[in-house]
Design an enzyme around this catalytic site. Structure first.
Site, PDB file in Angstrom:
ATOM      1  N   CYS A 102       7.563   6.199  -0.885  1.00 54.75           N
ATOM      2  CA  CYS A 102       8.307   4.995  -1.271  1.00 54.75           C
ATOM      3  C   CYS A 102       9.778   5.357  -1.549  1.00 54.75           C
ATOM      4  CB  CYS A 102       7.639   4.314  -2.450  1.00 54.75           C
ATOM      5  SG  CYS A 102       8.194   2.597  -2.690  1.00 54.75           S
ATOM      6  N   HIS A 195       2.184   3.723  -0.514  1.00 49.37           N
ATOM      7  CA  HIS A 195       1.721   4.571  -1.617  1.00 49.37           C
ATOM      8  C   HIS A 195       0.291   5.052  -1.363  1.00 49.37           C
ATOM      9  CE1 HIS A 195       4.842   4.116  -4.770  1.00 49.37           C
ATOM     10  NE2 HIS A 195       5.088   2.968  -4.173  1.00 49.37           N
ATOM     11  N   GLU A 197      -1.172   7.430  -2.852  1.00 49.30           N
ATOM     12  CA  GLU A 197      -1.744   7.883  -4.127  1.00 49.30           C
ATOM     13  C   GLU A 197      -2.228   6.738  -5.008  1.00 49.30           C
ATOM     14  OE1 GLU A 197       2.364   6.806  -5.522  1.00 49.30           O
ATOM     15  OE2 GLU A 197       1.319   7.256  -3.655  1.00 49.30           O
TER      16      GLU A 197
END
Length: 249
Positions: A102, A195, A197
Site C-alpha cells: 500500500c 494488503h 497481510e
C-alpha cells in the site's frame, strides 16, 4: 558441519498501532510476522513513522525488508518519508529484497523515480479482483502453484495510487480501479497496492475509524462493509506470493 544461518528480516513500520490491532493481535508487528514469517526466522521492527530507522551498518545483515501501509501520503514531504526514500534507494543499490505494501508500494515507486498521487477514481475500500500480466512469470512467483492463476482477490484500502511506475519497473497486475496494482524492479523489489497481510476484521475496523474521523461518509462505509461481507479473499494465495518473493535467493 556448517551452521545454518538464521534468516533475518526487517519490518519498516509506517503506521502506529490502532487500538483494535493492539488489543486483538498485539500490534501490527505481530500481524506481519504471522503473515510472512516462518519458524526460526528473526524479524526486527523499526517504526519509521516515528523516525526509527535501522542503522546503516546493519543493512547488509538482513535477507529482506517489508515496508508497511500508512495513513500518511507517500507523495508528502514529511522528513521521515524523505528519509525512507533515501533508504530505499540504498537498499536498491545493495540489491536487497524489498516488499512494499500500500503506502510501501507507493513510496517504493516514488523513491525510484515513479509518480504517486491521489487516486483518479477516489477511495478504493473493500475486496478487489486483481488481474495478472505475463511479466509476473519472470519473478517465478507462481512456482508454489500447480496452475498459473489469471487473477486473485485482495483487500484494498487506499485513496492514493502509483500514477507512473519507475523507468526500470514492470507492471505485473492491474484492476478496474487501479492501473498499477503490482509492480517489480528486477527480482529484488516488489510492490502491492493491496494488503495481503490484512484480514476482514482488521479491514472492517479500519472502515469504522475512517467513518469516525470523517475521511469517508457513513453511507460509503456501510456500503464498503456490505461488499466486504459478501466477498471472498484469496489471502493464502497472496501470502504464498509474498513468502516466495522474500525467501528466494
Amino acid at each position: 558441519m556448517n551452521a545454518i544461518t538464521q534468516r533475518k528480516y526487517c519490518l519498516l513500520l509506517a503506521a502506529n498501532d490502532s487500538d483494535y490491532v493492539k488489543k486483538v493481535y498485539g500490534g501490527y508487528y505481530n500481524v506481519f510476522v504471522k503473515a510472512f514469517g516462518e519458524e526460526g526466522e528473526r524479524w526486527d521492527c523499526f517504526r519509521v513513522v516515528n523516525g526509527e530507522f535501522p542503522p546503516m551498518d546493519q543493512l547488509e545483515s538482513y535477507d529482506g525488508f517489508v515496508v508497511s501501509g500508512s495513513p500518511n501520503d507517500a507523495h508528502g514531504n514529511d522528513l521521515w518519508v524523505l528519509k525512507l526514500c533515501v533508504l530505499l534507494r540504498i537498499l536498491d543499490c545493495m540489491k536487497k529484497k524489498v516488499l512494499g505494501i500500500c503506502f510501501g508500494h507507493q513510496v517504493l515507486s516514488r523513491a525510484h523515480g515513479g509518480k504517486v498521487g491521489k487516486a483518479k477514481l477516489g477511495w478504493d475500500i473493500g475486496i478487489r479482483r486483481v488481474n495478472f500480466v505475463n511479466a509476473l512469470e519472470t519473478l517465478k512467483l507462481f512456482e508454489p502453484f500447480q496452475e498459473e492463476p489469471h487473477s486473485a482477490s485482495i483487500i484494498e484500502v487506499h485513496q492514493d495510487e502509483v500514477r507512473m511506475v519507475p523507468r526500470r519497473a514492470k507492471v505485473l497486475a492491474y484492476s478496474d480501479h487501479t492501473r498499477v496494482e503490482v509492480f517489480a524492479i528486477g527480482n529484488h523489489i516488489l510492490g502491492f497496492q493491496g494488503h495481503p497481510e490484512y484480514t476482514k476484521d482488521i479491514l472492517n475496523n479500519l472502515v469504522d475509524r475512517l467513518v469516525n474521523n470523517a475521511s469517508i461518509t457513513r453511507k460509503f462505509g456501510d456500503e464498503a462493509k456490505k461488499r466486504i461481507d459478501e466477498s471472498e479473499i484469496d489471502r493464502e494465495f497472496w501470502l504464498k506470493i509474498c513468502k516466495t518473493f522474500l525467501k528466494q535467493r
